[in-house]
Design a protein around this motif. Structure first.
Motif, PDB file in Angstrom:
ATOM      1  N   LEU A  95      67.663   8.331   6.385  1.00  0.00           N
ATOM      2  CA  LEU A  95      67.135   7.799   7.656  1.00  0.00           C
ATOM      3  C   LEU A  95      65.934   8.619   8.127  1.00  0.00           C
ATOM      4  O   LEU A  95      65.888   9.830   7.914  1.00  0.00           O
ATOM      5  N   PRO A  96      64.975   7.947   8.798  1.00  0.00           N
ATOM      6  CA  PRO A  96      63.820   8.683   9.340  1.00  0.00           C
ATOM      7  C   PRO A  96      64.278   9.763  10.303  1.00  0.00           C
ATOM      8  O   PRO A  96      65.211   9.535  11.069  1.00  0.00           O
ATOM      9  N   ASP A  97      63.659  10.907  10.246  1.00  0.00           N
ATOM     10  CA  ASP A  97      64.058  12.010  11.124  1.00  0.00           C
ATOM     11  C   ASP A  97      62.945  13.057  11.120  1.00  0.00           C
ATOM     12  O   ASP A  97      62.040  13.016  10.293  1.00  0.00           O
ATOM     13  N   ILE A  98      63.045  13.997  12.054  1.00  0.00           N
ATOM     14  CA  ILE A  98      62.219  15.199  12.008  1.00  0.00           C
ATOM     15  C   ILE A  98      62.983  16.195  11.129  1.00  0.00           C
ATOM     16  O   ILE A  98      64.204  16.266  11.216  1.00  0.00           O
ATOM     17  N   ARG A  99      62.269  16.946  10.304  1.00  0.00           N
ATOM     18  CA  ARG A  99      62.947  17.930   9.452  1.00  0.00           C
ATOM     19  C   ARG A  99      62.577  19.341   9.917  1.00  0.00           C
ATOM     20  O   ARG A  99      61.443  19.588  10.321  1.00  0.00           O
ATOM     21  N   GLY A 100      63.562  20.257   9.846  1.00  0.00           N
ATOM     22  CA  GLY A 100      63.346  21.611  10.365  1.00  0.00           C
ATOM     23  C   GLY A 100      63.387  22.669   9.278  1.00  0.00           C
ATOM     24  O   GLY A 100      64.144  22.554   8.303  1.00  0.00           O
ATOM     25  N   PHE A 101      62.576  23.685   9.454  1.00  0.00           N
ATOM     26  CA  PHE A 101      62.488  24.808   8.515  1.00  0.00           C
ATOM     27  C   PHE A 101      62.497  26.065   9.387  1.00  0.00           C
ATOM     28  O   PHE A 101      61.496  26.413   9.998  1.00  0.00           O
ATOM     29  N   ALA A 102      63.690  26.671   9.527  1.00  0.00           N
ATOM     30  CA  ALA A 102      63.814  27.860  10.391  1.00  0.00           C
ATOM     31  C   ALA A 102      63.784  29.095   9.502  1.00  0.00           C
ATOM     32  O   ALA A 102      64.667  29.293   8.669  1.00  0.00           O
ATOM     33  N   LEU A 103      62.747  29.888   9.679  1.00  0.00           N
ATOM     34  CA  LEU A 103      62.518  31.076   8.841  1.00  0.00           C
ATOM     35  C   LEU A 103      62.799  32.324   9.662  1.00  0.00           C
ATOM     36  O   LEU A 103      62.263  32.477  10.760  1.00  0.00           O
ATOM     37  N   ALA A 175      56.856   5.629  14.530  1.00  0.00           N
ATOM     38  CA  ALA A 175      55.967   5.907  13.390  1.00  0.00           C
ATOM     39  C   ALA A 175      55.982   7.395  13.039  1.00  0.00           C
ATOM     40  O   ALA A 175      55.968   7.764  11.864  1.00  0.00           O
ATOM     41  N   ALA A 176      56.045   8.254  14.072  1.00  0.00           N
ATOM     42  CA  ALA A 176      56.025   9.697  13.816  1.00  0.00           C
ATOM     43  C   ALA A 176      57.236  10.101  12.992  1.00  0.00           C
ATOM     44  O   ALA A 176      57.130  10.856  12.028  1.00  0.00           O
ATOM     45  N   GLN A 177      58.405   9.564  13.359  1.00  0.00           N
ATOM     46  CA  GLN A 177      59.623   9.932  12.629  1.00  0.00           C
ATOM     47  C   GLN A 177      59.639   9.325  11.234  1.00  0.00           C
ATOM     48  O   GLN A 177      60.218   9.892  10.315  1.00  0.00           O
ATOM     49  N   ALA A 178      59.028   8.137  11.112  1.00  0.00           N
ATOM     50  CA  ALA A 178      59.113   7.424   9.840  1.00  0.00           C
ATOM     51  C   ALA A 178      58.015   7.845   8.860  1.00  0.00           C
ATOM     52  O   ALA A 178      57.926   7.305   7.762  1.00  0.00           O
ATOM     53  N   ARG A 179      57.175   8.816   9.256  1.00  0.00           N
ATOM     54  CA  ARG A 179      56.099   9.192   8.312  1.00  0.00           C
ATOM     55  C   ARG A 179      56.735   9.764   7.045  1.00  0.00           C
ATOM     56  O   ARG A 179      57.792  10.400   7.089  1.00  0.00           O
ATOM     57  N   PRO A 180      56.094   9.490   5.903  1.00  0.00           N
ATOM     58  CA  PRO A 180      56.710   9.845   4.630  1.00  0.00           C
ATOM     59  C   PRO A 180      57.047  11.337   4.558  1.00  0.00           C
ATOM     60  O   PRO A 180      56.268  12.178   5.015  1.00  0.00           O
ATOM     61  N   PHE A 181      58.228  11.629   4.012  1.00  0.00           N
ATOM     62  CA  PHE A 181      58.658  13.018   3.825  1.00  0.00           C
ATOM     63  C   PHE A 181      59.103  13.139   2.371  1.00  0.00           C
ATOM     64  O   PHE A 181      59.987  12.415   1.927  1.00  0.00           O
ATOM     65  N   SER A 182      58.496  14.059   1.628  1.00  0.00           N
ATOM     66  CA  SER A 182      58.765  14.107   0.186  1.00  0.00           C
ATOM     67  C   SER A 182      59.888  15.072  -0.172  1.00  0.00           C
ATOM     68  O   SER A 182      60.357  15.087  -1.302  1.00  0.00           O
ATOM     69  N   GLY A 183      60.318  15.913   0.783  1.00  0.00           N
ATOM     70  CA  GLY A 183      61.393  16.863   0.507  1.00  0.00           C
ATOM     71  C   GLY A 183      61.041  18.234   1.040  1.00  0.00           C
ATOM     72  O   GLY A 183      59.873  18.530   1.313  1.00  0.00           O
ATOM     73  N   PHE A 184      62.060  19.081   1.179  1.00  0.00           N
ATOM     74  CA  PHE A 184      61.849  20.399   1.793  1.00  0.00           C
ATOM     75  C   PHE A 184      61.056  21.356   0.893  1.00  0.00           C
ATOM     76  O   PHE A 184      60.493  22.332   1.382  1.00  0.00           O
ATOM     77  N   ALA A 185      61.043  21.067  -0.435  1.00  0.00           N
ATOM     78  CA  ALA A 185      60.313  21.961  -1.339  1.00  0.00           C
ATOM     79  C   ALA A 185      58.861  21.543  -1.507  1.00  0.00           C
ATOM     80  O   ALA A 185      58.060  22.294  -2.065  1.00  0.00           O
ATOM     81  N   THR A 186      58.528  20.339  -1.035  1.00  0.00           N
ATOM     82  CA  THR A 186      57.188  19.811  -1.333  1.00  0.00           C
ATOM     83  C   THR A 186      56.366  19.443  -0.084  1.00  0.00           C
ATOM     84  O   THR A 186      55.185  19.126  -0.205  1.00  0.00           O
ATOM     85  N   ALA A 187      56.991  19.471   1.095  1.00  0.00           N
ATOM     86  CA  ALA A 187      56.262  19.090   2.319  1.00  0.00           C
ATOM     87  C   ALA A 187      55.786  20.340   3.064  1.00  0.00           C
ATOM     88  O   ALA A 187      56.398  21.404   2.966  1.00  0.00           O
ATOM     89  N   ASP A 188      54.720  20.185   3.822  1.00  0.00           N
ATOM     90  CA  ASP A 188      54.256  21.264   4.701  1.00  0.00           C
ATOM     91  C   ASP A 188      55.079  21.249   5.988  1.00  0.00           C
ATOM     92  O   ASP A 188      55.504  20.186   6.451  1.00  0.00           O
ATOM     93  N   PHE A 189      55.275  22.418   6.582  1.00  0.00           N
ATOM     94  CA  PHE A 189      55.955  22.535   7.878  1.00  0.00           C
ATOM     95  C   PHE A 189      55.053  23.308   8.844  1.00  0.00           C
ATOM     96  O   PHE A 189      54.244  24.139   8.414  1.00  0.00           O
ATOM     97  N   HIS A 190      55.237  23.024  10.139  1.00  0.00           N
ATOM     98  CA  HIS A 190      54.290  23.523  11.146  1.00  0.00           C
ATOM     99  C   HIS A 190      55.028  24.008  12.395  1.00  0.00           C
ATOM    100  O   HIS A 190      56.009  23.376  12.817  1.00  0.00           O
ATOM    101  N   SER A 191      54.520  25.047  13.033  1.00  0.00           N
ATOM    102  CA  SER A 191      55.173  25.550  14.263  1.00  0.00           C
ATOM    103  C   SER A 191      54.848  24.676  15.467  1.00  0.00           C
ATOM    104  O   SER A 191      55.596  24.669  16.450  1.00  0.00           O
ATOM    105  N   CYS A 192      53.733  23.972  15.442  1.00  0.00           N
ATOM    106  CA  CYS A 192      53.316  23.051  16.515  1.00  0.00           C
ATOM    107  C   CYS A 192      53.170  23.728  17.873  1.00  0.00           C
ATOM    108  O   CYS A 192      52.803  23.073  18.844  1.00  0.00           O
ATOM    109  N   ALA A 193      53.509  24.974  17.991  1.00  0.00           N
ATOM    110  CA  ALA A 193      53.392  25.700  19.260  1.00  0.00           C
ATOM    111  C   ALA A 193      52.959  27.126  18.905  1.00  0.00           C
ATOM    112  O   ALA A 193      53.326  27.633  17.838  1.00  0.00           O
ATOM    113  N   PRO A 194      52.175  27.753  19.793  1.00  0.00           N
ATOM    114  CA  PRO A 194      51.552  29.024  19.419  1.00  0.00           C
ATOM    115  C   PRO A 194      52.397  30.265  19.676  1.00  0.00           C
ATOM    116  O   PRO A 194      53.281  30.267  20.529  1.00  0.00           O
ATOM    117  N   VAL A 195      52.091  31.305  18.904  1.00  0.00           N
ATOM    118  CA  VAL A 195      52.631  32.643  19.184  1.00  0.00           C
ATOM    119  C   VAL A 195      51.454  33.603  19.309  1.00  0.00           C
ATOM    120  O   VAL A 195      50.369  33.345  18.764  1.00  0.00           O
TER     121      VAL A 195
END
Ligand code: HEM
Length: 315
Positions: A95-103, A175-195
């Motif tokens: 299902l379309p979703d936002i994916r998270g990468f917590a480092l 549309a934002a949620q449904a944008r293509p996602f190729s997988g956690f090993a192949t997609a870019d991830f972004h903080s979207c907010a500054p530090v």
């Protein structure tokens, strides 16, 4: 030429601490309702996909402006990563979703963003280049209706924006949620907010290195990661995108995609599965940070109020 600058500013309004508390309360109420049916879990990003361990290598050579905080000296740190689906309820991976990468970078001992000392630096990233909401109020407005389903959300957006703009906002969210996602090993991830970055400010990104596409990864994102790991380590560039000016790199608008060059500030190598139970019980939080990478902007301050209550409410 865009060059990193130090003239960034935060806009802090007098009523926001109260607003943030109210938002955090409503998140916890939603979480409690869902936990009653599904068992305890995070308010957002409830479904874990994979828990991985490895290291972050900070290179010898970085430009002077990048040599702050975690990146002041070359070195190697242990890291943990929790990969997740963003929805408030666990749902099938397809299902379309936002994916998270917590480092989470471990083994530190430095002044922390909240005034105490910290032994970790967390960076929370999603697969969207922008958060999609201008500020926390914008986000707070849709959390309740979105959790009640698409019809409730559309009704709310029509009420808020009117008959023309409401459906357009809805289409954008879908549309934002449904944008293509190729997988956690192949997609870019972004903080979207500054530090903060010492005197500078930056968005963070991770960019995969050398991973080929698996066209069936969508069936089970976690299995895709595990199969890849069985063949060898997974690698990413950790990149910083520095604030240059208020137009191209706004501190306060979560809808804007930053326009500035990205600089690789570290190499992330994940080579083993971590203890999934331990990672699930852990608490990844943008405010688990060193003072030199203090989260910036209103969206980040709203997160200061929300993550700990969500953690407390799931333990
Ligand atoms: C006002 C804005 C936001 C609020 C109120 C918020 C709130 C939360 C909460 C309550 C959790 C669950 C925490 C827990 O129980 O441990 C969570 C998890 C998470 N959030 Fe946010 N969030 C916001 C914005 C963002 C943004 C901008 C990003 C990244 C671009 C993000 C990425 C994540 C990730 C990756 C997780 C999962 C962390 C984990 O794996 O433990 N969030 N968020």
């Amino acid at each position: 030429m865009t060059v990193p600058a130090t003239d960034w500013t935060e806009t802090i309004s007098a009523d926001e601490p109260e607003r943030h508390e109210r938002f955090a309360d409503s998140i916890v109420t939603l979480q409690t309702r869902i936990s009653a049916k599904r068992g305890p879990g995070r308010a957002f990003h409830r479904k874990p996909v994979a828990a991985l361990a490895g290291r972050l290598i900070v290179p010898e050579v970085l430009p002077e402006y990048a040599r702050h905080g975690l990146f002041a000296e070359p070195g190697e740190y242990e890291v943990l990563v929790r990969m997740s689906n963003g929805a408030v309820i666990p749902q099938p991976d397809a299902l379309p979703d936002i994916r998270g990468f917590a480092l989470s970078v471990r083994g530190l001992d430095a002044p922390g963003a909240l005034g105490q000392r910290t032994d970790r630096q967390d960076f929370l990233l999603i697969n969207m280049p922008a958060f999609g909401f201008e500020d926390s109020q914008d986000f707070a407005d849709i959390v309740g209706p979105a959790a009640r389903g698409q019809v409730a959300l559309l009704r709310f957006l029509i009420e808020k924006y009117g008959l023309v703009k409401g459906p357009l906002e809805m289409a954008q969210l879908v549309a934002a949620q449904a944008r293509p996602f190729s997988g956690f090993a192949t997609a870019d991830f972004h903080s979207c907010a500054p530090v903060a970055w010492g005197p500078y400010a930056a968005h963070m990104h991770v960019k995969p290195r050398g991973a080929g596409r698996n066209l069936l990864a969508w069936r089970d994102w976690g299995a895709d990661i595990q199969q890849r790991l069985a063949k060898g380590a997974l690698r990413w560039d950790l990149q910083a995108q520095f604030y240059t000016d208020p137009e191209r790199t706004p501190i306060e608008d979560g809808r804007k995609i930053w326009k500035a060059p990205k600089l690789t500030v570290g190499n992330l190598v994940l080579d083993s599965l971590a203890d999934a139970e331990v990672v699930e019980a852990d608490r990844f939080d943008p405010w688990s940070a060193v003072a030199e990478h203090r989260p910036l902007g209103e969206i980040m301050r709203a997160r200061k109020a929300a993550y700990f209550p969500s953690y407390r409410n799931r333990t």
